[in-house]
Design an enzyme around this catalytic site. Structure first.
Site, mmCIF file in Angstrom:
data_model
loop_
_atom_site.group_PDB
_atom_site.id
_atom_site.type_symbol
_atom_site.label_atom_id
_atom_site.label_comp_id
_atom_site.label_asym_id
_atom_site.label_seq_id
_atom_site.Cartn_x
_atom_site.Cartn_y
_atom_site.Cartn_z
ATOM 1 N N LYS A 215 0.831 -1.205 0.000
ATOM 2 C CA LYS A 215 0.000 0.000 0.000
ATOM 3 C C LYS A 215 0.863 1.253 0.000
ATOM 4 C CE LYS A 215 -3.738 0.261 2.615
ATOM 5 N NZ LYS A 215 -4.660 0.487 3.757
ATOM 6 N N GLU A 221 10.236 -5.555 4.045
ATOM 7 C CA GLU A 221 10.417 -6.867 3.430
ATOM 8 C C GLU A 221 10.041 -6.842 1.947
ATOM 9 O OE1 GLU A 221 9.074 -7.614 7.761
ATOM 10 O OE2 GLU A 221 8.613 -6.211 6.127
ATOM 11 N N GLY A 276 -5.132 -4.383 5.375
ATOM 12 C CA GLY A 276 -4.348 -5.401 4.685
ATOM 13 C C GLY A 276 -4.944 -6.792 4.768
ATOM 14 N N ARG A 277 -5.393 -7.186 5.960
ATOM 15 C CA ARG A 277 -5.915 -8.539 6.133
ATOM 16 C C ARG A 277 -7.329 -8.678 5.580
ATOM 17 N NH1 ARG A 277 -5.186 -5.852 10.728
ATOM 18 N NH2 ARG A 277 -6.897 -5.453 12.189
ATOM 19 N N GLU A 362 -4.655 -10.834 14.309
ATOM 20 C CA GLU A 362 -4.261 -9.435 14.146
ATOM 21 C C GLU A 362 -5.447 -8.520 14.423
ATOM 22 O OE1 GLU A 362 -1.006 -8.132 11.286
ATOM 23 O OE2 GLU A 362 -2.783 -7.334 10.271
ATOM 24 N N HIS A 393 -3.537 -37.518 11.843
ATOM 25 C CA HIS A 393 -2.363 -38.339 12.132
ATOM 26 C C HIS A 393 -1.241 -37.516 12.756
ATOM 27 C CE1 HIS A 393 -3.984 -41.877 10.015
ATOM 28 N NE2 HIS A 393 -4.596 -40.963 9.274
ATOM 29 N N LYS A 513 8.848 -3.410 13.959
ATOM 30 C CA LYS A 513 9.369 -2.771 12.745
ATOM 31 C C LYS A 513 10.288 -1.612 13.089
ATOM 32 C CE LYS A 513 5.282 -3.713 9.852
ATOM 33 N NZ LYS A 513 4.212 -3.092 9.044
#
Length: 552
Positions: A215, A221, A276-277, A362, A393, A513
């Protein structure tokens, strides 16, 4: 979200009459077993169900009674859930700490709908971006868009992190059955160089398109990986002009995008009211549209919209997201469950639990109320999970016989996308059997009746009484996926309203950050830096610098 009274502050949750009533009600319910609950109400498995669009929810295997449901609905009323829903859909700035509206519903509103924010019809803006995405997707998928040397694009790599990665990855894997199979789609998020290396090692830059998804176009990153991708392309293509044919951006930072070398015509925008999410159905979903095509992407949006309408209009007793949200509060705050396992019996949904981890944790991992007071109760249960039957399993042992109560959401489909003999029947038989076993378990008497020696019997007893939700749909389609994601979005919202927290900010993410930006030069500086952290952090920095130089 919004305050519940004219003074701007809400009453404490634990002081609400419905909360107190639920607390008293929970005491006998903790000792009530689902075996007895079903014996007392044999038809509950048919009655405690609800359908919304294509999704059918059986919530009968929760440790609840009619009284529980009445009290939960009363709590939702006391917390103003209906008013909060109206506020969200009408564009009020319910993200209070960031003073932003929360209008994800506008991302999937049909063309012609009108949702205004500050006097602007945002639905029109959304469809302008969708049309831009569709034109670009058709061009790439058809081969009309070519790379710098004239070769068609065969590989698409999305570079993002958080919601700019988890949503596109999950959607691609979920809808891979519908994807254009002569194209390769990959995703880079981790700043660990291994992620970039493995995603690109067998690809040709001449046939590769990168989507830089950020954005602000400043995310550490994402921009680190973007510049590495730029260098990787130019190492073969040599000419800076090649960037315009091999890179596009999903961003709001036109200046940063242009500085990178991406043509402004190939920037796909979105808005500050898109978290964002919550962004996989915005331009962040460009890689999804490239994979499955504009028609399937619009079908996914229609699925989102159908669940939005249901959440907005259905009474709480028949409201699928509201019910799931209220049950999550019940299990978390009154029965002491700290986690929720999401268990899709559909291989294509293998990344769905990881996607929900961000969406849920979040959003509701908050320790203060909207007014800034410390919360009185536990918020944000831990979400996790893996696809069935693989999980059976590995970790199901703990769910069945461990000491913790772990509510489970089981997700299954009536029809297989890839029918192979008995496979799908076996898959769904396991899903249904697991919900039965978790609810009713196996008693000592049953174990001994099977001829088990008395010394071995304790090891084979399963207590049962583990709560589950079962969600069934006809088939995993783009439309169904949209419904599933919107279901969990609105369930998260319901929980946040009850806890009186802001489900749409994420200030806790920022601290790490900021500290990383301080530490980066301390790691990279050739000279020994003057360190002013705590003794552990200082020692770790010095140890890393030694290891970086090859010293042990």
């Amino acid at each position: 979200m919004m305050a519940n009274n004219a003074s701007g502050s809400a009453p404490r949750l634990i002081d609400r009459p419905a909360w107190r009533a639920l607390k008293a009600h929970a005491l006998p319910m903790r000792d009530m077993h689902l075996r007895q609950i079903f014996a007392d109400d044999p038809k509950r498995g048919e009655r405690l169900t609800v359908q919304a669009a294509d999704l059918y929810l059986d919530y009968s295997k929760n440790r609840i009674t009619n009284e529980t449901l009445k009290l939960l609905a009363r709590l939702a009323d006391e917390c103003g859930l209906a008013a909060h829903i109206d506020a969200m859909f009408s564009g009020k700035k319910i993200n209070t700490s960031e003073r932003r509206a929360v209008l994800e519903s506008a991302l999937r509103a049909p063309e012609g709908d009108r949702i205004e924010l500050d006097g602007v019809n945002v639905v029109r803006e959304v469809h302008e971006v969708l049309d831009h995405m569709a034109a670009f997707s058709d061009s790439v998928r058809s081969g009309r868009w070519t790379g710098f040397t004239g070769r068609a694009i065969r590989n698409v790599i999305n570079i993002g992190i958080g919601g700019s990665d988890l949503g596109p990855v999950m959607a691609y894997e979920a809808l891979r059955h519908y994807s254009q199979r002569d194209m390769t789609f990959r995703f880079i998020s981790n700043v660990d160089g291994a992620d970039f290396f493995e995603a690109t090692r067998d690809l040709d830059p001449e046939e590769t398109l990168f989507i830089i998804c950020s954005k602000t176009f400043t995310t550490l990153e994402t921009l680190t990986n973007a510049h590495t991708a730029r260098d990787w392309c130019l190492q073969k293509l040599k000419d800076e002009k090649a960037v315009q044919r091999h890179f596009v951006a999903v961003s709001t930072n036109a200046e940063g995008v242009a500085k990178f070398g991406i043509d402004a015509a190939n920037m796909f925008g979105f808005w500050d009211w898109v978290g964002g999410r919550y962004s996989m159905d915005s331009a962040v979903g460009l890689s999804t549209m490239l994979a499955i095509g504009p028609d399937n992407f619009h079908a996914m949006l229609a699925g989102f919209h159908a669940m939005d309408n249901h959440f907005r209009t259905a009474p709480f007793a028949q409201n699928l997201p509201a019910l799931m949200g209220m049950l999550a509060v019940w299990n978390n705050n009154f029965l002491g469950a700290e986690t929720v396992a999401v268990l899709p019996y559909e291989h294509y949904l293998k990344r769905f639990p990881a996607y929900l981890q961000q969406l849920t944790m979040e959003s509701n991992g908050k320790h203060v109320t909207l007014e800034g007071a410390t919360v009185d109760v536990c918020t944000g249960p831990i979400y996790w999970g893996e696809p069935g039957t693989n999980g059976q399993h590995s970790f199901y042992q703990l769910i069945h016989q461990g000491t913790r109560i772990i509510p489970c959401d089981f997700i299954g489909f009536g029809q297989a996308l890839n029918p192979l003999g008995r496979h799908h029947d076996l898959l769904l038989a396991n899903l249904i059997a697991q919900t039965e076993a978790l609810a009713f378990g196996k008693t000592k008497e049953q174990v001994l009746a099977e001829g088990t020696p008395a010394w071995l019997a304790p090891h084979r007893i399963c207590a049962g009484n583990r709560p589950t939700n079962t969600i069934l749909a006809p088939r995993l389609t783009p439309q169904t996926l949209g419904q599933l994601v919107a279901l969990y979005e609105h369930s998260v919202f319901t929980q946040g309203v009850i806890w009186n927290i802001d489900s749409f900010d994420q200030w806790g993410v920022e601290l790490g950050k900021i500290l990383a930006q301080r530490i980066i030069p301390e790691l990279e500086n050739a000279d020994e830096p003057a360190l002013a952290h705590d003794s552990s952090t200082n020692a770790l920095i010095r140890r890393y610098r030694q290891l970086r130089r090859g010293q042990s």
